[in-house]
Design a protein around this motif. Structure first.
Motif, PDB file in Angstrom:
ATOM      1  N   ALA A 292     -16.270 -13.381  -9.314  1.00 16.45           N
ATOM      2  CA  ALA A 292     -14.918 -13.962  -9.347  1.00 16.45           C
ATOM      3  C   ALA A 292     -13.893 -13.002  -8.761  1.00 16.45           C
ATOM      4  N   VAL A 293     -14.041 -11.701  -9.072  1.00 14.89           N
ATOM      5  CA  VAL A 293     -13.118 -10.683  -8.535  1.00 14.89           C
ATOM      6  C   VAL A 293     -13.228 -10.636  -7.010  1.00 14.89           C
ATOM      7  N   LEU A 294     -14.473 -10.614  -6.494  1.00 11.30           N
ATOM      8  CA  LEU A 294     -14.664 -10.587  -5.036  1.00 11.30           C
ATOM      9  C   LEU A 294     -14.120 -11.866  -4.395  1.00 11.30           C
ATOM     10  N   PHE A 295     -14.336 -13.007  -5.064  1.00 11.84           N
ATOM     11  CA  PHE A 295     -13.826 -14.281  -4.559  1.00 11.84           C
ATOM     12  C   PHE A 295     -12.303 -14.251  -4.436  1.00 11.84           C
ATOM     13  N   LEU A 296     -11.633 -13.785  -5.487  1.00  9.29           N
ATOM     14  CA  LEU A 296     -10.169 -13.696  -5.468  1.00  9.29           C
ATOM     15  C   LEU A 296      -9.690 -12.710  -4.409  1.00  9.29           C
ATOM     16  N   LEU A 297     -10.462 -11.627  -4.230  1.00  5.01           N
ATOM     17  CA  LEU A 297     -10.115 -10.617  -3.227  1.00  5.01           C
ATOM     18  C   LEU A 297     -10.033 -11.248  -1.846  1.00  5.01           C
ATOM     19  N   PHE A 298     -11.072 -12.010  -1.468  1.00  5.95           N
ATOM     20  CA  PHE A 298     -11.122 -12.558  -0.119  1.00  5.95           C
ATOM     21  C   PHE A 298     -10.217 -13.774   0.047  1.00  5.95           C
ATOM     22  N   GLN A 299     -10.032 -14.544  -1.035  1.00  6.28           N
ATOM     23  CA  GLN A 299      -9.068 -15.636  -0.973  1.00  6.28           C
ATOM     24  C   GLN A 299      -7.661 -15.084  -0.724  1.00  6.28           C
ATOM     25  N   SER A 300      -7.331 -13.986  -1.422  1.00  4.56           N
ATOM     26  CA  SER A 300      -6.001 -13.372  -1.269  1.00  4.56           C
ATOM     27  C   SER A 300      -5.806 -12.840   0.136  1.00  4.56           C
ATOM     28  N   VAL A 301      -6.858 -12.175   0.648  1.00  2.00           N
ATOM     29  CA  VAL A 301      -6.761 -11.600   1.999  1.00  2.00           C
ATOM     30  C   VAL A 301      -6.458 -12.691   3.006  1.00  2.00           C
ATOM     31  N   PHE A 302      -7.082 -13.866   2.820  1.00  3.66           N
ATOM     32  CA  PHE A 302      -6.909 -14.924   3.810  1.00  3.66           C
ATOM     33  C   PHE A 302      -5.620 -15.706   3.608  1.00  3.66           C
ATOM     34  N   LEU A 303      -5.354 -16.116   2.364  1.00  7.53           N
ATOM     35  CA  LEU A 303      -4.217 -16.998   2.116  1.00  7.53           C
ATOM     36  C   LEU A 303      -2.882 -16.275   2.207  1.00  7.53           C
ATOM     37  N   VAL A 304      -2.774 -15.097   1.569  1.00 12.28           N
ATOM     38  CA  VAL A 304      -1.492 -14.385   1.527  1.00 12.28           C
ATOM     39  C   VAL A 304      -1.109 -13.865   2.906  1.00 12.28           C
ATOM     40  N   ALA A 305      -2.123 -13.414   3.661  1.00 10.46           N
ATOM     41  CA  ALA A 305      -1.829 -12.818   4.974  1.00 10.46           C
ATOM     42  C   ALA A 305      -1.539 -13.850   6.045  1.00 10.46           C
ATOM     43  N   GLN A 306      -1.837 -15.109   5.755  1.00  4.10           N
ATOM     44  CA  GLN A 306      -1.711 -16.149   6.783  1.00  4.10           C
ATOM     45  C   GLN A 306      -0.283 -16.267   7.328  1.00  4.10           C
ATOM     46  N   TYR A 307       0.701 -16.178   6.443  1.00  7.76           N
ATOM     47  CA  TYR A 307       2.095 -16.390   6.854  1.00  7.76           C
ATOM     48  C   TYR A 307       2.619 -15.275   7.764  1.00  7.76           C
ATOM     49  N   PRO A 308       2.483 -13.982   7.362  1.00  4.82           N
ATOM     50  CA  PRO A 308       2.942 -12.939   8.297  1.00  4.82           C
ATOM     51  C   PRO A 308       2.142 -12.907   9.594  1.00  4.82           C
ATOM     52  N   MET A 309       0.832 -13.258   9.515  1.00  4.06           N
ATOM     53  CA  MET A 309       0.024 -13.267  10.740  1.00  4.06           C
ATOM     54  C   MET A 309       0.503 -14.339  11.708  1.00  4.06           C
ATOM     55  N   GLY A 359      -4.954  -2.547  -0.232  1.00  2.00           N
ATOM     56  CA  GLY A 359      -4.157  -2.540  -1.454  1.00  2.00           C
ATOM     57  C   GLY A 359      -4.956  -3.036  -2.648  1.00  2.00           C
ATOM     58  N   LEU A 360      -5.717  -4.129  -2.466  1.00  2.17           N
ATOM     59  CA  LEU A 360      -6.504  -4.693  -3.565  1.00  2.17           C
ATOM     60  C   LEU A 360      -7.661  -3.780  -3.953  1.00  2.17           C
ATOM     61  N   ILE A 361      -8.308  -3.128  -2.973  1.00  6.98           N
ATOM     62  CA  ILE A 361      -9.387  -2.185  -3.277  1.00  6.98           C
ATOM     63  C   ILE A 361      -8.839  -0.991  -4.056  1.00  6.98           C
ATOM     64  N   THR A 362      -7.650  -0.529  -3.690  1.00  2.49           N
ATOM     65  CA  THR A 362      -7.019   0.582  -4.417  1.00  2.49           C
ATOM     66  C   THR A 362      -6.706   0.197  -5.852  1.00  2.49           C
ATOM     67  N   VAL A 363      -6.293  -1.056  -6.075  1.00  3.11           N
ATOM     68  CA  VAL A 363      -6.047  -1.540  -7.446  1.00  3.11           C
ATOM     69  C   VAL A 363      -7.325  -1.461  -8.263  1.00  3.11           C
ATOM     70  N   LEU A 364      -8.458  -1.887  -7.673  1.00  4.47           N
ATOM     71  CA  LEU A 364      -9.744  -1.842  -8.380  1.00  4.47           C
ATOM     72  C   LEU A 364     -10.125  -0.409  -8.742  1.00  4.47           C
ATOM     73  N   GLU A 365      -9.873   0.533  -7.827  1.00  2.23           N
ATOM     74  CA  GLU A 365     -10.199   1.941  -8.096  1.00  2.23           C
ATOM     75  C   GLU A 365      -9.275   2.519  -9.158  1.00  2.23           C
ATOM     76  N   ASP A 366      -7.983   2.228  -9.030  1.00  2.00           N
ATOM     77  CA  ASP A 366      -6.982   2.808  -9.928  1.00  2.00           C
ATOM     78  C   ASP A 366      -7.152   2.337 -11.372  1.00  2.00           C
ATOM     79  N   THR A 367      -7.544   1.080 -11.555  1.00  2.00           N
ATOM     80  CA  THR A 367      -7.658   0.530 -12.909  1.00  2.00           C
ATOM     81  C   THR A 367      -8.930   0.977 -13.621  1.00  2.00           C
ATOM     82  N   GLY A 368      -9.903   1.521 -12.862  1.00  2.00           N
ATOM     83  CA  GLY A 368     -11.165   1.955 -13.471  1.00  2.00           C
ATOM     84  C   GLY A 368     -12.274   0.924 -13.337  1.00  2.00           C
ATOM     85  N   TYR A 369     -11.982  -0.215 -12.696  1.00  2.00           N
ATOM     86  CA  TYR A 369     -13.009  -1.275 -12.602  1.00  2.00           C
ATOM     87  C   TYR A 369     -14.090  -0.934 -11.583  1.00  2.00           C
ATOM     88  N   MET A 370     -13.748  -0.172 -10.552  1.00  2.00           N
ATOM     89  CA  MET A 370     -14.724   0.152  -9.520  1.00  2.00           C
ATOM     90  C   MET A 370     -15.920   0.907 -10.110  1.00  2.00           C
TER      91      MET A 370
END
Length: 707
Positions: A292-309, A359-370
């Motif tokens: 689920a975390v990986l799914f949200l990661l890639f959904q975010s990368v695609f959906l959120v970035a679509q507008y500035p791209m 940014g999302l990978i850094t969040v995973l590392e910073d929170t201790g989940y990685m």
């Protein structure tokens, strides 16, 4: 001191906050090299201690004790034992995790008995307080006999006080404790005395380490023989001595903790961390949550970035159209529009996605989940010849394979380390992201599954999962061919859960974007300009023949002028140097569904995968007519047709091309770093051959199935 500069070693257990403290002390005055003879990072930085006192801070690899097991621990050990000719320390800063002090004090006590000038930096005090642990720092300092300073490098607290104490130690205002932490001499009295006669000036405890590890030290042959004889004469037993030493140290540590540390009742209610771990590390729910975390990661990368791209893409389309209307029709204006602007567009349009991913990978590392991901997947990894520590390099490779492969040094077992290095490039790095993005936009409908889930995001996740599955399969096959009898073990400390440091995340996003634009951007621009030249010019006879043929057609058929201009542009491109090269390899790639333009992109991509987009931008810009100049790259590629009139970028071709880019080794930098880490060209060659063959086979099957 070395050349008037104090050399200070930064040591401590892994996950004790060493990197954060190093960054706080040195700021931007950092350099990264390698320790001589080994592929272990040597991070150094300048630090001003005030009162005209400067220092060089050397960040030594983390270690749990003075009994090394891994290659990086041996680096730290040899420096501490004075066996590294390039690093002669004047002082140590020793980090100790206040939330796990019992284990950290073992290393502290060993360092104290080496009689090196040392300052203990107490980190994670906020974590300790949350656990209900109260520490009497003055009492701890008194019991240890060395200065202790509480610091929080994440919030820059205690740093000025630490610098003052460091300066005082440098001026010898603090002396090493006269008494040993434990009676080291009693562990092997006869042998210790004889070694101290052979090597004058060393402490009792250092003499014990000469007895245990002298074979690993750079000592004269005669001294090696004398120490060996001392062991035999005194029947020195290193295993028994080490076990007795550790037991005595923990006995003394227990007494110190009773005097200086107030801990809560061990039967207290479980901490939030433990409750969360029961869920995240569950044998079933843990894997579902990871997916689920990986799914949200890639959904975010695609959906959120679509507008500035879309905004960046439209802006460059407008710029190209405007320049085409105001600049004269010359070779240099063609270079600016179809070489420079098209290449720049291919760089900047993907910056939003790269920033979001990092940014999302850094969040995973910073929170201790990685770290939890490593722990969770260890059992699965062992079945294919890897271990849980392989997960960290593999996940890091989603960003870039080069630092990911370097981080595999932390894997103790050489076979597992080599297997990790061989399969890590199969993880889809950020350089593949631009390729996936444009191909998915071309062949996958922009639809929502169930009204909420992006179909394009699902395909993106599928590509990343394909890389992971293929890496598992390759590792499982390769483990039967790589022989090694080393025992494998997996020891990993799970850090406490923490709130992410948003400043750190923002800094990482900006820095990674900058690196992409400056480093990858240079390659993309150079190849874009080179391709413009190769696509605009060709053998004189060929180009003259095309020009003459279409000049005659235009004069005889003026009503078809616009159509003939398009045909002429396509013909010139086909007869250019780039066209000749593409046509030469077309028979090899036709079974995969590719035309000669895609063939050129495959060749240029071996410099860097992200060059694919710049190549396409240049090839589809050269030879275009005025009414096409305002079109976006995606629109130009959608309109591309084969000789029979069918679309170049059909679903089958698009999927085949995506699979090829998932599996192919198209990164010179990665091959170079594999050579450096394995110290042989054998493994980069093996890696290149198997990945290219695998990419060709899987792309062929994909095209045949979907067509």
């Amino acid at each position: 001191m070395s050349n008037g500069m104090i050399q200070i070693g930064l040591v401590g257990n892994p996950n004790s906050g060493k990197s954060s403290l190093f960054n706080s002390l040195t700021g931007l005055n950092q350099k990264v090299g390698n320790f001589p003879g080994v592929t272990v990072d040597k991070k150094t930085g300048r630090c001003d201690l005030g009162d005209n006192l400067s220092s060089t801070i050397i960040d030594l690899p983390g270690t749990y004790s003075l009994y090394p097991k891994r290659g990086d621990e041996w680096v730290t050990y040899k420096v501490l034992m004075g066996q590294d000719a390039d690093v002669q320390l004047d002082m140590l800063i020793l980090l100790a995790d206040a939330s796990n002090l019992k284990r950290n004090l073992l290393f502290v006590s060993q360092i104290i008995d080496l009689k090196l000038p040392v300052v203990v930096a107490l980190t994670m005090c906020d974590m300790a307080r949350r656990k209900g642990i109260e520490i009497d720092i003055e009492g701890l300092e008194r019991e240890l006999g060395v200065p202790v300073v509480a610091v929080n490098p994440r919030r820059n607290k205690g740093i000025s006080q630490l610098k003052k104490v460091m300066a005082a130690v440098a001026r010898q205002q603090y002396k090493a404790p006269v008494l040993d932490f434990i009676p080291n001499l009693d562990l092997a009295a006869g042998a210790v005395k004889q070694v101290k006669e052979l090597v004058p000036g060393i402490s009792d405890y250092k003499a014990i380490h000469y007895l245990i590890n002298h074979e690993h030290f750079a000592l004269p042959d005669q001294l090696q023989e004398d120490i060996e004889q001392t062991e035999k004469d005194n029947q020195f037993n290193p295993t028994k001595t080490q076990a007795e030493e550790i037991m005595q140290r923990y006995t003394r540590i227990k007494g110190i903790m009773q005097q200086t540390i107030a801990e809560p009742d061990p039967l207290r209610k479980s901490l939030l961390t433990e409750k969360i771990d029961k869920l995240l590390l569950h044998r079933v729910w843990g894997y579902l949550i990871l997916l689920a975390v990986l799914f949200l990661l890639f959904q975010s990368v695609f959906l959120v970035a679509q507008y500035p791209m879309d905004a960046i893409e439209s802006a460059f389309g407008s710029i190209g159209s405007w320049l085409g209307s105001v600049l004269p029709d010359t070779w240099w204006s063609d270079l600016v529009i179809n070489g420079l602007v098209a290449g720049l567009s291919g760089i900047l349009v993907f910056v939003p996605q790269i920033m979001i991913l990092f940014g999302l990978i850094t969040v995973l590392e910073d929170t201790g989940y990685m770290a939890r991901i490593s722990f969770l997947t260890d059992k699965l990894m062992r079945k294919v010849g890897l271990n849980g520590k392989s997960v960290m390099p593999m996940i890091s490779a989603f960003a870039c394979a080069v630092p990911a492969i370097m981080s595999a040094r932390n894997i103790e077992n050489s076979k597992e380390r080599l297997l990790t290095i061989l399969v890590t490039p199969l993880m889809s790095c950020s350089a593949r992201l631009p390729v996936f993005t444009i191909l998915i936009a071309l062949v996958v409908p922009q639809e929502l599954v169930g009204g909420v889930i992006s179909l394009q995001g699902l395909v993106m996740m599928g590509l990343y999962l394909l890389g992971i599955v293929m890496a598992m399969m390759v590792s499982w096959i390769a483990k039967w061919f790589i022989r090694n009898r080393e025992k494998s073990f997996f020891i990993l400390e799970l850090p406490m859960y923490r709130a992410p440091r948003w400043n750190n995340i923002f800094t990482t996003m900006v820095e990674k974007a900058r690196i992409f634009v400056t480093d990858a951007g240079k390659i993309i621009m150079i190849i874009s300009l080179l391709l413009w030249a190769l696509s605009s010019y060709g053998p004189g006879e060929r180009m003259e023949k095309v020009a003459a043929e279409y000049a005659a057609l235009k004069s005889s058929q003026p009503e078809r002028l616009e159509e003939l201009e398009k045909e002429e542009g396509a013909a010139k491109l086909a007869n250019s140097y780039a066209g000749i090269l593409g046509k030469a390899i077309e028979p090899v790639i036709t079974p995969l569904g590719y035309d000669w333009k895609i063939g050129i992109a495959l060749i240029t991509s071996f410099a860097a995968r992200e060059v694919f987009v710049g190549t396409m931008a240049t090839l589809y810009s050269v030879g275009e007519t005025d009414d096409e100049s305002g079109l976006l790259l995606r629109q130009k590629m959608q309109q591309a047709r084969k000789a029979d009139g069918s679309k170049v970028y059909s679903l089958a071709t698009g999927l085949s091309l995506m699979v090829f880019y998932v599996l192919a080794m198209q990164c010179m930098s990665t091959l170079a770093i594999v050579k450096r880490e394995t110290r042989s060209w054998k493994w980069p060659v093996v890696q290149f051959v198997y990945m290219t063959a695998l990419a060709y086979l899987m792309s062929f099957l994909t095209y045949q199935i979907w067509s």
